[in-house]
Design an enzyme around this catalytic site. Structure first.
Site, PDB file in Angstrom:
ATOM      1  N   ASP A 147      -6.234   1.781  -1.077  1.00  0.00           N
ATOM      2  CA  ASP A 147      -5.830   0.634  -1.891  1.00  0.00           C
ATOM      3  C   ASP A 147      -6.444  -0.629  -1.284  1.00  0.00           C
ATOM      4  OD1 ASP A 147      -4.201  -0.962  -3.683  1.00  0.00           O
ATOM      5  OD2 ASP A 147      -2.871  -1.307  -1.977  1.00  0.00           O
TER       6      ASP A 147
ATOM      7  N   ASP B 182      -5.082  -4.492  -2.035  1.00  0.00           N
ATOM      8  CA  ASP B 182      -4.058  -5.493  -1.711  1.00  0.00           C
ATOM      9  C   ASP B 182      -2.949  -4.890  -0.864  1.00  0.00           C
ATOM     10  OD1 ASP B 182      -4.948  -7.908  -3.082  1.00  0.00           O
ATOM     11  OD2 ASP B 182      -4.675  -6.765  -4.917  1.00  0.00           O
TER      12      ASP B 182
END
EC number: 3.1.3.18
Length: 222
Positions: A8, A10
């Site tokens: 991922d 963020d």
């Protein structure tokens, strides 16, 4: 063998101030196995990150709505339905919260994202009328087609690479990473992860943000 990664952006490759941790540019380009960037951000963001990292453009964007790997590009989800829902959201007084330019959604292919300052209750009310779902990533509310998930994107990318999804190690921090965790062979939630990600992960790091991700990379490369 060093495993392929599904990462991922963020909260996972960033600092607490929401900036890409500069160590990302040192650590990821030297990783000897494939890296898939899996994010809720619109398609250009992970492509640009791969470009500046100097790694192949293997990305899952918009929570699985866009998948790109090794010159294959596929789209899932119905942006037109999401746009119709957002039009009604606006008619009822809702505001996505991004201003007139709305660079958050300008290049989005499969869904619509609203600011965390948007009226969540109204957004969910409208979403239900259009049979859409709202995913809270902690950074935005994503109005999307049900069943379009990061985990499906990982399965698709793994197939393109001739790998089993269970070969991947996934690292994330949010509700939208749950399906990614379920699809990968091993999963880690960083210390700042939300409750759903923490519950779904095989492991939870002591450290948060990229410090947590870096600890995973160090442990699985030994």
């Amino acid at each position: 063998m060093v495993p392929p990664l599904a990462l991922d952006i963020d909260g996972t490759l960033t600092t607490a101030a929401h900036r890409i941790d500069p160590r990302v540019f040192e650590r990821l380009p030297e990783w000897p196995a494939p890296i898939v960037i899996a994010t809720g951000k619109s398609f250009p963001y992970p492509v640009a990150l791969c470009h500046f990292l100097g790694i192949p453009e293997r990305v899952i964007a918009e929570n699985g709505g866009v998948v790109c790997a090794d010159d294959h590009l596929a789209f899932q989800g119905d942006r037109e339905v999401a746009e119709a829902a957002i039009e009604l959201f606006g008619e009822r007084g809702g505001d996505l919260g991004w201003g007139d330019a709305d660079t958050t959604n300008r290049w989005r292919e499969s869904e619509i994202a609203a600011s965390m300052d948007a009226d969540e209750d109204l957004l969910r009310e409208v979403a239900a009328e259009f049979d859409l779902e709202v995913v809270d990533t902690g950074y935005a509310y994503h109005l999307k087609t049900p069943g379009v998930e990061k985990g499906d994107g990982l399965a698709a990318v793994a197939d393109l690479l001739g790998l089993d999804p269970s070969a991947f190690v996934a690292v994330g921090d949010s509700e939208n990473d749950v399906s990614l965790f379920e699809t990968a062979g091993e999963s880690y939630a960083v210390g700042n992860a939300d409750d759903r990600a923490l519950a779904a992960a095989d492991h939870v790091t002591d450290a948060s943000y990229f410090d947590g991700t870096l600890s995973v990379l160090e442990s699985i490369s030994e």
